[in-house]
Scaffold this motif. Structure first.
Motif, PDB file in Angstrom:
ATOM      1  N   GLY A 143      10.301  64.096  22.238  1.00  0.00           N
ATOM      2  CA  GLY A 143      10.063  65.361  23.239  1.00  0.00           C
ATOM      3  C   GLY A 143       8.932  65.468  23.928  1.00  0.00           C
ATOM      4  O   GLY A 143       8.388  65.949  25.246  1.00  0.00           O
ATOM      5  N   PHE A 144       7.772  65.722  23.176  1.00  0.00           N
ATOM      6  CA  PHE A 144       6.889  66.201  23.351  1.00  0.00           C
ATOM      7  C   PHE A 144       6.203  65.443  24.514  1.00  0.00           C
ATOM      8  O   PHE A 144       5.854  65.031  25.900  1.00  0.00           O
ATOM      9  N   ILE A 145       6.000  63.416  24.381  1.00  0.00           N
ATOM     10  CA  ILE A 145       5.648  62.712  25.005  1.00  0.00           C
ATOM     11  C   ILE A 145       6.739  62.483  25.732  1.00  0.00           C
ATOM     12  O   ILE A 145       6.237  61.978  27.113  1.00  0.00           O
ATOM     13  N   TYR A 146       7.377  62.747  25.566  1.00  0.00           N
ATOM     14  CA  TYR A 146       9.145  62.579  27.179  1.00  0.00           C
ATOM     15  C   TYR A 146       8.297  63.216  28.364  1.00  0.00           C
ATOM     16  O   TYR A 146       8.359  63.424  29.547  1.00  0.00           O
ATOM     17  N   LEU A 150       6.607  62.599  31.917  1.00  0.00           N
ATOM     18  CA  LEU A 150       7.617  63.003  33.065  1.00  0.00           C
ATOM     19  C   LEU A 150       7.211  63.937  34.158  1.00  0.00           C
ATOM     20  O   LEU A 150       6.622  64.027  34.973  1.00  0.00           O
ATOM     21  N   ALA A 151       6.311  65.327  33.576  1.00  0.00           N
ATOM     22  CA  ALA A 151       5.082  65.908  34.365  1.00  0.00           C
ATOM     23  C   ALA A 151       4.081  64.908  34.841  1.00  0.00           C
ATOM     24  O   ALA A 151       4.501  65.652  36.258  1.00  0.00           O
ATOM     25  N   ARG A 152       3.994  64.024  34.731  1.00  0.00           N
ATOM     26  CA  ARG A 152       2.882  63.356  35.066  1.00  0.00           C
ATOM     27  C   ARG A 152       3.294  62.681  36.611  1.00  0.00           C
ATOM     28  O   ARG A 152       2.762  62.399  37.603  1.00  0.00           O
ATOM     29  N   SER A 153       4.478  62.960  35.936  1.00  0.00           N
ATOM     30  CA  SER A 153       5.171  60.869  37.448  1.00  0.00           C
ATOM     31  C   SER A 153       5.345  62.904  38.646  1.00  0.00           C
ATOM     32  O   SER A 153       5.205  61.920  40.036  1.00  0.00           O
ATOM     33  N   LEU A 154       5.963  63.186  37.722  1.00  0.00           N
ATOM     34  CA  LEU A 154       5.856  64.650  39.336  1.00  0.00           C
ATOM     35  C   LEU A 154       5.331  65.086  39.608  1.00  0.00           C
ATOM     36  O   LEU A 154       5.219  65.219  40.973  1.00  0.00           O
ATOM     37  N   MET A 155       4.348  65.091  38.982  1.00  0.00           N
ATOM     38  CA  MET A 155       2.847  65.609  39.478  1.00  0.00           C
ATOM     39  C   MET A 155       2.690  65.163  40.575  1.00  0.00           C
ATOM     40  O   MET A 155       1.362  65.105  42.124  1.00  0.00           O
ATOM     41  N   LEU A 156       2.453  63.685  39.749  1.00  0.00           N
ATOM     42  CA  LEU A 156       1.659  62.894  41.202  1.00  0.00           C
ATOM     43  C   LEU A 156       2.803  61.815  42.373  1.00  0.00           C
ATOM     44  O   LEU A 156       1.873  61.920  43.385  1.00  0.00           O
ATOM     45  N   THR A 157       3.833  62.232  41.934  1.00  0.00           N
ATOM     46  CA  THR A 157       4.888  62.355  42.949  1.00  0.00           C
ATOM     47  C   THR A 157       5.651  63.295  44.296  1.00  0.00           C
ATOM     48  O   THR A 157       6.042  62.770  45.250  1.00  0.00           O
ATOM     49  N   GLU A 158       5.195  64.284  43.226  1.00  0.00           N
ATOM     50  CA  GLU A 158       5.590  65.464  44.021  1.00  0.00           C
ATOM     51  C   GLU A 158       4.527  66.558  44.078  1.00  0.00           C
ATOM     52  O   GLU A 158       3.512  66.412  43.800  1.00  0.00           O
ATOM     53  N   ALA A 207      -2.130  56.695  30.834  1.00  0.00           N
ATOM     54  CA  ALA A 207      -0.696  55.858  31.005  1.00  0.00           C
ATOM     55  C   ALA A 207      -0.060  56.513  30.023  1.00  0.00           C
ATOM     56  O   ALA A 207      -0.227  57.242  28.991  1.00  0.00           O
ATOM     57  N   THR A 208       1.481  55.978  30.183  1.00  0.00           N
ATOM     58  CA  THR A 208       2.038  57.077  28.896  1.00  0.00           C
ATOM     59  C   THR A 208       4.139  55.502  28.782  1.00  0.00           C
ATOM     60  O   THR A 208       3.545  54.797  30.328  1.00  0.00           O
ATOM     61  N   HIS A 209       4.041  55.739  28.236  1.00  0.00           N
ATOM     62  CA  HIS A 209       5.516  54.566  27.780  1.00  0.00           C
ATOM     63  C   HIS A 209       6.000  55.583  27.030  1.00  0.00           C
ATOM     64  O   HIS A 209       5.834  55.884  25.934  1.00  0.00           O
ATOM     65  N   ILE A 210       7.591  55.601  28.208  1.00  0.00           N
ATOM     66  CA  ILE A 210       8.231  56.168  26.651  1.00  0.00           C
ATOM     67  C   ILE A 210       9.689  55.708  26.323  1.00  0.00           C
ATOM     68  O   ILE A 210      10.044  54.129  27.813  1.00  0.00           O
ATOM     69  N   GLU A 211      10.484  55.438  25.833  1.00  0.00           N
ATOM     70  CA  GLU A 211      11.872  54.423  25.394  1.00  0.00           C
ATOM     71  C   GLU A 211      12.515  54.779  24.556  1.00  0.00           C
ATOM     72  O   GLU A 211      12.065  55.474  23.586  1.00  0.00           O
ATOM     73  N   SER A 212      13.943  54.362  24.795  1.00  0.00           N
ATOM     74  CA  SER A 212      15.036  55.159  23.534  1.00  0.00           C
ATOM     75  C   SER A 212      15.820  52.914  23.804  1.00  0.00           C
ATOM     76  O   SER A 212      16.352  52.906  23.757  1.00  0.00           O
ATOM     77  N   PHE A 213      16.489  53.897  22.229  1.00  0.00           N
ATOM     78  CA  PHE A 213      17.621  52.867  21.255  1.00  0.00           C
ATOM     79  C   PHE A 213      18.404  53.476  20.785  1.00  0.00           C
ATOM     80  O   PHE A 213      19.118  54.649  20.931  1.00  0.00           O
ATOM     81  N   ASN A 214      19.360  52.627  21.348  1.00  0.00           N
ATOM     82  CA  ASN A 214      20.703  53.752  20.942  1.00  0.00           C
ATOM     83  C   ASN A 214      20.928  53.420  19.178  1.00  0.00           C
ATOM     84  O   ASN A 214      20.800  52.609  17.856  1.00  0.00           O
ATOM     85  N   ASP A 215      20.881  54.919  19.050  1.00  0.00           N
ATOM     86  CA  ASP A 215      21.514  55.497  17.489  1.00  0.00           C
ATOM     87  C   ASP A 215      23.050  54.894  16.803  1.00  0.00           C
ATOM     88  O   ASP A 215      23.703  55.472  16.290  1.00  0.00           O
ATOM     89  N   ILE A 216      23.036  53.708  16.024  1.00  0.00           N
ATOM     90  CA  ILE A 216      23.970  52.898  16.088  1.00  0.00           C
ATOM     91  C   ILE A 216      24.858  53.215  14.670  1.00  0.00           C
ATOM     92  O   ILE A 216      25.905  53.415  14.545  1.00  0.00           O
ATOM     93  N   GLN A 217      23.432  53.347  13.723  1.00  0.00           N
ATOM     94  CA  GLN A 217      23.957  54.108  12.500  1.00  0.00           C
ATOM     95  C   GLN A 217      24.102  55.414  12.027  1.00  0.00           C
ATOM     96  O   GLN A 217      24.170  55.730  11.156  1.00  0.00           O
ATOM     97  N   ASN A 218      23.663  55.846  13.162  1.00  0.00           N
ATOM     98  CA  ASN A 218      23.722  57.406  13.030  1.00  0.00           C
ATOM     99  C   ASN A 218      22.945  58.064  12.138  1.00  0.00           C
ATOM    100  O   ASN A 218      22.503  58.428  11.157  1.00  0.00           O
TER     101      ASN A 218
END
Ligand code: ACO
Length: 354
Positions: A143-146, A150-158, A207-218
């Motif tokens: 969450g902190f990295i996300y 997000l903040a970096r993108s918002l700050m650079l574009t808004e 640079a930042t890199h964020i990614e999600s993966f489906n938690d198929i097996q819970n």
């Protein structure tokens, strides 16, 4: 005078128009966002492995060997908001930033005190911040990295200039204290960082890199709000606690750290050799060691404080960063890489020039 004839004037305005289009499409390359300070806060109560051994069938030796954790903090009177506010005040003080300077507040948490208002809105209110936007992010331990991404993108574009990013958790309130496979791992706490646009301090989030993966097996789930209604039949009290398949999460975590570090370095055009410190999510020292081995990066470059605080989910990286910045004192220009993984499943990393 040449510029004033038809051809010259046309060329002059054409150059300005091209410059404007490039600027609008690509953003202003000279803009950068820096992480300029951190702060952290932990609850008073220290819960060590010996005390946990009186609650579930385990031992200091087992916990230390399998996780590296010796102690963690748990809340008694503290809350997600009180810890977050304390950590934020420390980060603001170190940066010399006043509430009136801040125009963006993001709180990463999976344990907000209230569903509405969001934790970020309540932190903002308590700190006396009264402009810009505030919202929460749930990406579990990433969450902190996300939020930084997000903040970096918002700050650079808004039009946001100074952001307060907080990770705050009271995991002890969603942990099943009869389940020895989870309750030994988690702790409570908060960490915060101030991000500034156009900082002249020389730092930059490269640079930042964020990614999600489906938690198929819970593999990592905390299912329900503890809410019953006359109509809803799905409420199961036992599912209001965190349930985890430790081995699955372990395997995911090692690969996620390796892949995320590789991806963010590629984005930034840097190599692992150039990184001074890596601050990973503090879940299990064996996860960190396995990832370090796979990446062929010396373990000594991974900052570890999980033996003292356990896994504090989205607070873990900013708490560790704060300790690193206070103790090891990186030099200006040093590259610091933060990397995390968590429920969702999620993963992320950010490369910071200090
Ligand atoms: N004390 C003593 N014995 C235990 C304990 C304990 N606390 N917990 C489990 N055991 C036992 C098990 O019952 C099992 O016994 P058995 O062989 O008789 O069946 C044995 O120890 C081995 O269990 P494993 O699950 O194989 O132990 P493992 O070495 O995998 O360690 C652990 C478990 C520490 C949970 C590990 O898998 C791990 O760290 N996984 C990743 C967890 C993680 O990082 N989670 C956070 C994700 S981030 C987020 O988003 C919240």
């Amino acid at each position: 005078m040449e510029l004033l004839n038809w051809d010259g004037t046309f060329s002059f305005f054409l150059i300005i128009a091209i410059h404007y289009i490039i600027h609008t499409v690509n953003g202003d390359d000279s803009l950068k966002v820096s992480l300029i300070s951190t702060g952290s806060a932990l609850p008073e109560k220290v819960l060590d492995n010996t005390e946990i051994s009186t609650m579930v069938e385990t031992s200091d030796q087992w916990i230390t060997e399998r996780t590296g954790i010796k102690t963690r903090r748990v809340v008694t009177t503290e809350t997600t908001i009180s810890l977050a506010v304390e950590a934020s005040k420390r980060a603001m003080e170190k940066a010399g930033v006043a509430p009136s300077d801040i125009d963006l507040v993001i709180c990463a948490t999976i344990t907000p005190d209230t569903v509405v208002p969001s934790a970020a809105c309540r932190i903002r209110h308590e700190l006396g911040i009264d402009k810009g936007a505030a919202f929460d992010v749930n990406a579990a331990c990433s969450g902190f990295i996300y939020s930084v991404s997000l903040a970096r993108s918002l700050m650079l574009t808004e039009d946001y200039n100074t952001a307060l990013i907080v990770g705050s958790e009271v995991l002890s309130r969603i942990v099943d204290w009869t389940d020895r496979t989870t309750c030994i791992l988690f702790g409570d706490g908060a960490g915060a960082a101030i991000l500034k646009k156009d900082s002249d301090l020389g730092g930059e989030i490269l640079a930042t890199h964020i990614e999600s993966f489906n938690d198929i097996q819970n593999a990592l789930v905390c299912d329900n709000y503890p809410i019953e209604t006359p109509f809803y039949t799905g409420y199961k009290p036992e599912k209001t606690k965190l349930v985890m398949d430790g081995q699955q999460v372990f395997r995911f975590a090692v690969n996620a750290i390796v892949d995320s570090i590789t991806a963010v370095l590629k984005k930034a055009g840097k190599t692992a050799d150039e990184i001074k410190y890596i601050v990973p999510h503090q879940a299990n020292v064996r996860i960190i060691d396995s990832a370090a081995n796979k990446l062929k990066i010396d373990k000594s470059r991974f900052f570890v404080n999980l033996h003292k605080v356990g896994n504090t989910s989205s607070a873990s990286i900013p708490i560790a960063l704060d300790e690193l910045f206070d103790s090891e004192k990186p030099q200006k220009g040093d590259l610091v890489l933060i990397v995390g993984f968590g429920g969702g499943l999620t993963a992320g990393s950010a490369l910071i020039r200090y």
